[in-house]
Motif scaffolding. Structure first.
Motif, PDB file in Angstrom:
ATOM      1  N   PHE A  15       0.830  -1.194   0.000  1.00  0.00           N
ATOM      2  CA  PHE A  15       0.000   0.000   0.000  1.00  0.00           C
ATOM      3  C   PHE A  15       0.869   1.250   0.000  1.00  0.00           C
ATOM      4  CE2 PHE A  15      -2.857  -2.978   2.483  1.00  0.00           C
ATOM      5  CZ  PHE A  15      -3.717  -3.240   1.418  1.00  0.00           C
ATOM      6  N   VAL A  20      -2.809   5.525   2.224  1.00  0.00           N
ATOM      7  CA  VAL A  20      -3.274   4.701   3.341  1.00  0.00           C
ATOM      8  C   VAL A  20      -2.593   5.164   4.625  1.00  0.00           C
ATOM      9  CG1 VAL A  20      -3.318   2.374   4.313  1.00  0.00           C
ATOM     10  CG2 VAL A  20      -3.740   2.706   1.869  1.00  0.00           C
ATOM     11  N   LEU A  97     -10.634  -1.154   1.463  1.00  0.00           N
ATOM     12  CA  LEU A  97     -10.259  -0.240   0.380  1.00  0.00           C
ATOM     13  C   LEU A  97     -11.019  -0.561  -0.907  1.00  0.00           C
ATOM     14  CD1 LEU A  97      -6.411  -0.125   1.017  1.00  0.00           C
ATOM     15  CD2 LEU A  97      -8.018   1.753   1.369  1.00  0.00           C
ATOM     16  N   PRO A 104      -8.451   4.961  -2.876  1.00  0.00           N
ATOM     17  CA  PRO A 104      -8.549   6.218  -2.154  1.00  0.00           C
ATOM     18  C   PRO A 104      -7.639   7.299  -2.710  1.00  0.00           C
ATOM     19  CG  PRO A 104      -7.435   4.556  -0.830  1.00  0.00           C
ATOM     20  CD  PRO A 104      -8.025   3.860  -2.011  1.00  0.00           C
ATOM     21  N   GLY A 116      -9.253   5.010   3.664  1.00  0.00           N
ATOM     22  CA  GLY A 116      -7.840   4.677   3.770  1.00  0.00           C
ATOM     23  C   GLY A 116      -7.244   4.913   5.139  1.00  0.00           C
TER      24      GLY A 116
END
Length: 227
Positions: A15, A20, A97, A104, A116
């Motif tokens: 990620f 995030v 997500l 996001p 997120g």
């Protein structure tokens, strides 16, 4: 290759930390982590993930890839391999997500931004867990550490034990849990503190006062939305 082997070999986070936000939430048993997480979820749209809850749910899920392994370790008093816990956290984050129409990072709309945001409660419990999660999943922004004296935590848990029905809400179990926390989790706090990634909050006041202090620190770290 199994999920665990894949995770062991991975050295790049899956990620993007710009999209995030992960906050680790740590504190001794009875410090009030659950209450503060609930407040943050309801007011600011965080997703709250508990490593312990995920493990308990996974061991009872039909056709689980990890169910037998989790049951074996718990039955024999062993620590579940960190790769299993991290994989469950990653899978849960991905499901949340993906519940948005688009990632996001592709939109600045409040709803997608909030999807997120993750509070990971009671994890990492050991330094190797912290290192692997940040290496393979995403670096955490910081640790929310709810600092509470042992005597106060024991008082709270004994009071809770009058109605909770939990077998570990007794004086002997509480003291063992506190010793475990000191031995395993405090080194994690010290590690993040050395990187100036710990928000230490006095958890002895009433919950509303603790939440006000939490919001103040989040505003400093994440922006005025939390003020």
């Amino acid at each position: 290759m199994s999920t665990i082997d894949t995770l062991k070999d991975r050295t790049t986070p899956v990620f993007d930390p710009a999209a995030v936000t992960v906050i680790f939430v740590l504190g001794g048993p009875g410090a009030g982590k659950g209450t503060q997480c609930s407040n943050l979820v309801s007011q600011y749209g965080f997703s709250h993930l508990s490593a312990g809850d995920l493990l308990r749910a996974e061991q009872n899920r039909p056709d689980s890839e990890f169910g037998d392994l989790i049951r074996h370790h718990i039955r024999n008093g062993l620590i579940v391999p960190m790769e299993v816990t991290i994989a469950l956290l990653e899978n849960s984050m991905r499901e949340i997500l993906n519940s948005s129409p688009s990632p996001p990072s592709s939109s600045s709309s409040p709803d997608k931004t909030r999807r997120g945001r993750f509070l990971i409660d009671g994890f990492p419990r050991k330094l190797d867990q912290a290192h692997k999660f940040e290496e393979a999943v995403v670096p955490a922004r910081f640790v929310l550490f709810y600092d509470c004296p042992e005597a106060e935590m024991e008082r709270r848990l004994l009071e809770r034990g009058k109605t909770s029905g939990r077998e570990d809400d007794n004086a002997d179990s509480i003291r063992k849990r506190f010793r475990t926390f000191l031995d395993t989790s405090l080194p994690v706090v010290d590690y993040f503190d050395s990187q100036r990634r710990v928000v230490r909050i006095d958890a002895t006041p009433e919950p509303d006062a603790v939440f006000a202090e939490t919001r103040r620190h989040l505003a400093e770290r994440l922006g005025p939305e939390f003020a």
